[in-house]
Every structure is written in structure tokens, then in C-alpha cells.
Design a protein around this motif. Structure first.
Motif, short mmCIF file in Angstrom:
data_model
loop_
_atom_site.label_atom_id
_atom_site.label_comp_id
_atom_site.label_asym_id
_atom_site.label_seq_id
_atom_site.Cartn_x
_atom_site.Cartn_y
_atom_site.Cartn_z
N MET A 175 0.69 -1.31 -0.07
CA MET A 175 0.00 0.20 -0.02
C MET A 175 0.87 1.17 0.08
O MET A 175 1.82 1.37 0.83
CB MET A 175 -0.86 0.00 1.58
CG MET A 175 -1.99 -0.96 1.30
SD MET A 175 -3.13 -0.64 2.72
CE MET A 175 -4.27 -1.93 2.61
N THR A 176 0.47 2.08 -0.68
CA THR A 176 1.06 3.62 -0.66
C THR A 176 0.55 4.18 0.74
O THR A 176 -0.28 3.71 1.51
CB THR A 176 0.63 4.47 -1.59
OG1 THR A 176 -0.97 4.84 -1.76
CG2 THR A 176 0.76 3.77 -3.24
N SER A 177 1.42 5.25 0.97
CA SER A 177 0.87 6.08 2.16
C SER A 177 -0.62 6.78 2.04
O SER A 177 -1.21 6.50 3.52
CB SER A 177 2.03 7.15 2.49
OG SER A 177 1.93 8.01 1.40
N GLN A 178 -0.81 6.87 1.00
CA GLN A 178 -2.26 7.70 0.80
C GLN A 178 -3.26 6.41 1.06
O GLN A 178 -4.22 6.52 1.56
CB GLN A 178 -2.31 8.24 -0.36
CG GLN A 178 -1.85 9.39 -0.43
CD GLN A 178 -2.68 10.43 0.31
OE1 GLN A 178 -3.96 10.80 -0.06
NE2 GLN A 178 -2.05 11.15 1.18
N GLN A 179 -2.84 5.27 0.51
CA GLN A 179 -3.81 4.12 0.61
C GLN A 179 -3.84 3.56 2.00
O GLN A 179 -5.11 3.17 2.77
CB GLN A 179 -3.28 2.94 -0.17
CG GLN A 179 -3.61 3.20 -1.70
CD GLN A 179 -3.11 2.20 -2.44
OE1 GLN A 179 -2.04 1.50 -2.12
NE2 GLN A 179 -3.66 1.90 -3.70
N THR A 229 -10.65 3.31 -4.20
CA THR A 229 -9.26 3.85 -4.16
C THR A 229 -8.47 2.49 -4.30
O THR A 229 -7.02 2.59 -4.76
CB THR A 229 -8.72 4.30 -3.10
OG1 THR A 229 -9.14 3.44 -1.72
CG2 THR A 229 -9.41 5.68 -2.84
N MET A 230 -8.61 1.31 -4.05
CA MET A 230 -8.16 0.12 -4.32
C MET A 230 -8.81 -0.84 -5.15
O MET A 230 -10.07 -0.94 -4.97
CB MET A 230 -7.71 -0.32 -3.04
CG MET A 230 -6.63 0.44 -2.15
SD MET A 230 -6.34 0.15 -0.50
CE MET A 230 -7.22 1.38 0.45
N ARG A 231 -8.00 -1.73 -5.64
CA ARG A 231 -8.83 -2.82 -6.41
C ARG A 231 -8.12 -4.34 -6.33
O ARG A 231 -6.92 -4.38 -5.79
CB ARG A 231 -8.53 -2.69 -7.87
CG ARG A 231 -9.32 -1.54 -8.48
CD ARG A 231 -11.03 -1.91 -8.51
NE ARG A 231 -11.77 -0.77 -9.14
CZ ARG A 231 -12.44 0.06 -8.42
NH1 ARG A 231 -11.96 0.15 -7.32
NH2 ARG A 231 -13.07 1.14 -9.08
N GLY A 232 -8.75 -5.49 -6.46
CA GLY A 232 -8.08 -6.69 -6.48
C GLY A 232 -7.83 -7.03 -5.11
O GLY A 232 -8.22 -6.99 -4.25
N ALA A 233 -6.36 -7.66 -4.99
CA ALA A 233 -5.99 -8.47 -3.63
C ALA A 233 -5.86 -7.32 -2.60
O ALA A 233 -5.96 -7.35 -1.59
CB ALA A 233 -4.85 -9.18 -3.88
N LEU A 234 -5.31 -6.14 -3.36
CA LEU A 234 -5.22 -5.07 -2.38
C LEU A 234 -6.38 -4.37 -1.82
O LEU A 234 -6.39 -3.98 -0.48
CB LEU A 234 -4.54 -3.99 -3.03
CG LEU A 234 -3.78 -2.75 -2.18
CD1 LEU A 234 -2.53 -3.36 -1.44
CD2 LEU A 234 -3.15 -1.69 -3.16
N GLN A 235 -7.68 -4.64 -2.36
CA GLN A 235 -8.62 -4.07 -1.84
C GLN A 235 -9.18 -5.30 -0.83
O GLN A 235 -9.70 -4.76 0.23
CB GLN A 235 -9.73 -4.13 -3.00
CG GLN A 235 -11.32 -3.53 -2.22
CD GLN A 235 -12.35 -3.55 -3.75
OE1 GLN A 235 -12.99 -4.60 -3.53
NE2 GLN A 235 -12.16 -2.50 -4.49
N ALA A 236 -9.05 -6.35 -1.12
CA ALA A 236 -9.31 -7.58 -0.07
C ALA A 236 -8.81 -7.33 1.10
O ALA A 236 -9.17 -7.33 2.31
CB ALA A 236 -9.41 -8.88 -0.76
N ARG A 237 -7.29 -7.15 1.08
CA ARG A 237 -6.56 -6.76 2.23
C ARG A 237 -6.86 -5.68 2.99
O ARG A 237 -7.07 -5.64 3.97
CB ARG A 237 -4.96 -6.72 1.69
CG ARG A 237 -3.94 -6.58 2.93
CD ARG A 237 -2.67 -6.32 2.39
NE ARG A 237 -1.73 -5.89 3.23
CZ ARG A 237 -0.60 -5.21 3.20
NH1 ARG A 237 -0.52 -4.85 1.81
NH2 ARG A 237 0.02 -4.72 4.02
N ALA A 238 -7.31 -4.51 2.29
CA ALA A 238 -7.49 -3.42 2.76
C ALA A 238 -8.98 -3.57 3.80
O ALA A 238 -9.05 -2.99 4.74
CB ALA A 238 -8.06 -2.16 2.12
N ILE A 239 -9.73 -4.22 3.22
CA ILE A 239 -11.14 -4.62 3.79
C ILE A 239 -11.09 -5.41 4.85
O ILE A 239 -11.64 -5.27 6.08
CB ILE A 239 -12.32 -5.02 2.86
CG1 ILE A 239 -12.63 -4.20 1.88
CG2 ILE A 239 -13.40 -5.69 3.65
CD1 ILE A 239 -13.53 -4.62 0.58
N GLY A 240 -10.02 -6.37 4.70
CA GLY A 240 -9.81 -7.25 5.84
C GLY A 240 -9.27 -6.36 7.17
O GLY A 240 -9.44 -6.73 8.38
#
Length: 459
Positions: free
Chosen positions: A5-9, A127-138
Motif C-alpha cells: 500500500m502507498t501512504s495515501q492508501q 481507491t483500491m482494487r483486487g487483492a489490495l482491496q481485499a486486504r484493505a477490507i480485512g
């Protein structure tokens, strides 16, 4: 290679988690504060019911509308409005001189809270897609679940050592931090000027739920024969039916009825209705009875259900992985049945109260069942709808869960036989067990594993 993730994410995740934490924290604090509120302001069980349900009425009715508003006017703007509104309402509750002002404040809090959860998740998904989005939701889920852990304990400490009023002011600090973090966010606020908002539908839904709940809560005092009861009940049912009819014809419905054509979606939401009604009933009667009946302090009453939350946090991700491998049907069937056993174990509570033998076994079994149920339930419902519509599917499921709690608390006097003494406590847990068993049966009959249905309709 795992995408970082970026700092903004990371900032987006922090903002989304804090915004949702505010709403979840308040929901867990209130149950342990109810006896103290009733002692100071009066009103007994009816006041306690309204303190919970005033929040749930506006939250349930407006959470669907909030999704449309965030699309039309931007996630960040809607989140700011929700945060500021929640903070002002919390201060109003803290200084409420009587039950009426307190209940109005809780209704305003629910309206503001409806703006927080959908906009926070939408901020992540935009702001996020795919595996990164799933990780963020987790990460969002893990952080917001913390509210379930600290809420009852913080609430209990404030009630015991300061005042129940300070328990509602605890929201002000995370609200201030979140508003400051929003100023650091560089993500542009996306808006859809062409989005249509069904204001009339939102009004019909809110009034329909409000009138029906008023009748159910006040019925024990006035009786079914009173025009002040049957007229609001009939009017509320009629308005809610008009809301459903409108959702079939309006171009941009806040409740897309076409989603319910999907088997796992409708059966999963029926399961949600029964399981979350039982959860709300159990949470309310345990927190209140352990103080008013068993004589525990608010802090100890808050700590009493901690094993449920700990087991849910520890086991949920593992159960979600197993559900992904073997399908959700088994878990959604067995989990509610195990929870029902946990609810029935509370029948061991007697006049000579002993937490370790009479309550703790129930909390452990109930927590195990909840951990087995929640992740597979969410996966089954959201997995049955294509990803483009997962946002509205999540909002609908969230609304169903809130309405379930709203209705069961409104019917509390009917469930307990009029009061929350030992007999009423036992009766409530029998009802909770029955609701959970029905939820398990619905899952067994309705949920399908092999192929997840997809929906392409827009209504």
C-alpha cells in the motif's frame, strides 16, 4: 509479489476504520449504560428500549439512502457530514436533561451513523482494487471489530467511575482525529451529478419503521385496543408496503428488489434476519440483567461477554477460509445451532448468581457459534452478487441486520413477559435460541454451495 500500500492508501484505511469505529463503538457502549440511564432519567424498560431503537430506526432506514448520497455528492463530503453530525448528537446525548431529549439525540446519532459505514467502505473500494482491496477490507474489519472489544469495557468504566454521560463523549476524540486525517487525504472526491436519489422512498421507509416500532414498544402500556397503538401500527405497515412497492418502479431504488431473485442472497438475508435478531436480543438482556438482576457493576457486565468477541476475532478468518474451501452451507447451518445451545446454557442462571459456572460456558459456546457463522454468512451473500454491485448488496444486508435488532428490541416486553426479571431473562434466551435454530434451518434449506448465482438485473 505482494503489492504494498502507498501512504495515501494506508491513510484511506485508517480514515475508513476510524469513521466506522465511531458508529460501532457507540452501539456496543449503550447496552451497559442502559441501567444507569434508566436510574437517572427514569422511564424503566420502555426508555431503555427507545434508547436502543431510536438509533436503529434512523440507521436502518437511512443506510441505503447514504449509498446513493455518497455516489451523488462524494464519499468524503458525506463522511464529513456524518462525523460532524455524530459528534454534535453525542454531545446532545451527554447533556440530555430528560429521556425525550436523549431519545431524539440517539435518533440523530443513528442518522449520522448511517452516513459513516457505507461511505467508509466506498472510500476503500474506490481507491483500491483486487487483492489490495481485499486486504484493505480485512484490515478495516479487524480494526472496527476492536470496537466490540473495547466498547462494553470503556462504557462500564465510565458508568461506574464517572457517569454514563461521559461514555457518549468518548466518540468526540476519534471524530476529531478522523476529520483532521481527511484534510491530509489527496484522493479526489468522486461525484456523479446524474445520480438519482429516492428521497420519498427514504421518508416512507423511515416513517414506516418508526410508527411500527412505536406501537410495539408502547403496546404493553396502552394495549392493542388503543387507537394510539393500532393506528400507528397499521399506518407503519402500510407506509413500509408503499416503500416496497415504490422500489419496484422507481428508476434508482435504494433497495433493489431484483437482488432478492438470487437464491443465496435472499436465503442469506433471511438467515441474517433471524441470527441478528437473536444477537441483539442476547446482547441487550445479558448486559441489562447482569446489572439489574445479578447485581454486577457496569464494568463487569461489559467484561462478561468479552469471550464472545475474542473467539470471533480469533476464529473468524479461519472459518472464512474453510468456508471458501468447502462452501458456506455447512457453517451457516451448524453455527446458528451452536449459538442456540449457547443461549440455552444461560437458563443455568439462577438466584444464586455465579458467572463462572452459569454464564461463561454460554459465552464460550455462543462465541464459537458466532465465529463459525459470520464470515461464511457474509461471503455467501456478497459472493452471490457480481462485484460491481457488492456495495449495494452489503448495504442491504447491513440494513436487514439492523432492522432485525430494531424489531426484536421493540418486542422485548412481549418476549420477556413484561419485565427483565430472572423469568424474563430465561424467556428471552429461549426465544433467542428459537430464532437461531430457525436461522440454521433456513441456511440448510436455502443456501447452495457448488455454483454461486450471479445477478445482472438493475432492479
Amino acid at each position: 509479489m505482494t503489492e504494498t500500500m502507498t501512504s495515501q492508501q494506508r491513510l484511506v484505511v485508517a480514515i475508513a476504520a476510524l469513521a466506522s469505529f465511531v458508529a460501532f463503538l457507540d452501539g456496543t457502549i449503550v447496552n451497559v449504560a442502559l441501567p444507569a440511564i434508566s436510574r437517572e432519567l427514569g422511564g424503566g424498560l420502555v426508555t431503555q428500549q427507545w434508547v436502543v431503537d431510536a438509533y436503529l430506526i434512523t440507521l436502518s432506514a437511512l443506510i441505503l439512502l447514504a449509498g446513493s448520497l455518497s455516489d451523488a455528492y462524494g464519499r468524503i463530503l458525506i463522511m464529513r457530514i456524518g462525523l460532524i453530525g455524530f459528534g454534535i448528537a453525542s454531545i446532545g446525548i451527554a447533556v440530555a436533561p430528560n429521556p425525550e431529549i436523549l431519545i431524539i439525540g440517539r435518533a440523530l446519532q443513528g442518522a449520522a451513523g448511517a452516513f459513516l459505514v457505507p461511505s467508509s467502505l466506498a472510500l476503500i473500494t474506490s481507491t483500491m482494487r483486487g487483492a489490495l482491496q481485499a486486504r484493505a477490507i480485512g484490515m478495516w474489519t479487524a480494526l472496527t471489530t476492536g470496537a466490540m472489544v473495547v466498547g462494553p469495557v470503556i462504557g462500564g468504566l465510565f458508568v461506574d467511575y464517572l457517569s454514563w454521560r461521559f461514555a457518549f463523549l468518548i466518540n468526540v476524540l476519534p471524530i476529531a482525529i478522523t476529520l483532521w486525517l481527511l484534510t491530509r487525504l489527496q484522493h479526489p472526491d468522486r461525484r456523479d451529478p446524474g445520480a438519482r436519489i429516492d428521497w420519498l422512498g427514504a421518508i416512507l421507509c423511515t416513517l414506516g419503521l418508526g410508527l411500527a416500532v412505536f406501537a410495539l414498544i408502547e403496546q404493553p402500556n396502552l394495549g392493542w385496543g388503543s387507537p394510539a397503538i393500532w393506528m400507528p401500527l397499521a399506518g407503519g405497515i402500510l407506509l413500509f408496503l408503499l416503500f416496497l412497492l415504490r422500489q419496484r418502479t422507481v428508476p434508482s431504488p435504494i433497495l433493489p428488489l431484483g437482488l432478492f431473485r438470487v437464491r443465496n442472497f435472499w436465503s442469506g438475508n433471511i438467515t441474517t434476519l433471524f441470527v441478528y435478531a437473536a444477537l441483539s436480543l442476547n446482547g441487550f438482556v445479558v448486559a441489562v440483567y447482569l446489572q439489574q438482576g445479578a447485581g454486577l457493576s457496569a464494568t463487569l457486565a461489559g467484561l462478561a461477554s468479552l469471550p464472545i468477541t475474542i473467539m470471533t476475532i480469533v476464529l473468524s478468518s479461519r472459518m472464512g477460509a474453510l468456508s471458501g474451501k468447502y462452501g458456506p452451507r455447512f457453517f451457516m447451518t451448524v453455527g446458528p445451532i451452536v449459538m442456540a445451545i449457547g443461549a440455552l446454557l444461560l437458563l443455568a442462571v439462577g438466584e444464586d448468581f455465579d458467572y463462572w459456572w452459569q454464564v461463561l460456558p454460554s459465552m464460550l459456546v455462543f462465541g464459537l457459534g458466532l465465529a463459525v457463522t459470520v464470515s461464511p454468512l457474509t461471503a455467501a451473500i456478497l459472493g452471490s452478487i457480481e462485484s460491481e454491485r457488492s456495495g449495494i448488496a452489503s448495504a442491504v444486508n447491513n440494513a436487514v441486520a439492523r432492522v432485525a435488532g430494531l424489531l426484536i428490541i421493540a418486542m422485548l416486553a412481549l418476549v420477556t413477559g413484561g419485565g427483565l426479571d430472572l423469568a424474563g431473562f430465561h424467556q428471552a434466551n429461549i426465544v433467542a435460541a428459537a430464532l437461531l435454530l430457525i436461522g440454521g434451518v433456513v441456511s440448510f434449506v436455502g443456501i447452495r454451495n457448488p455454483r454461486r448465482e450471479r445477478i445482472t438485473t438493475d432492479s
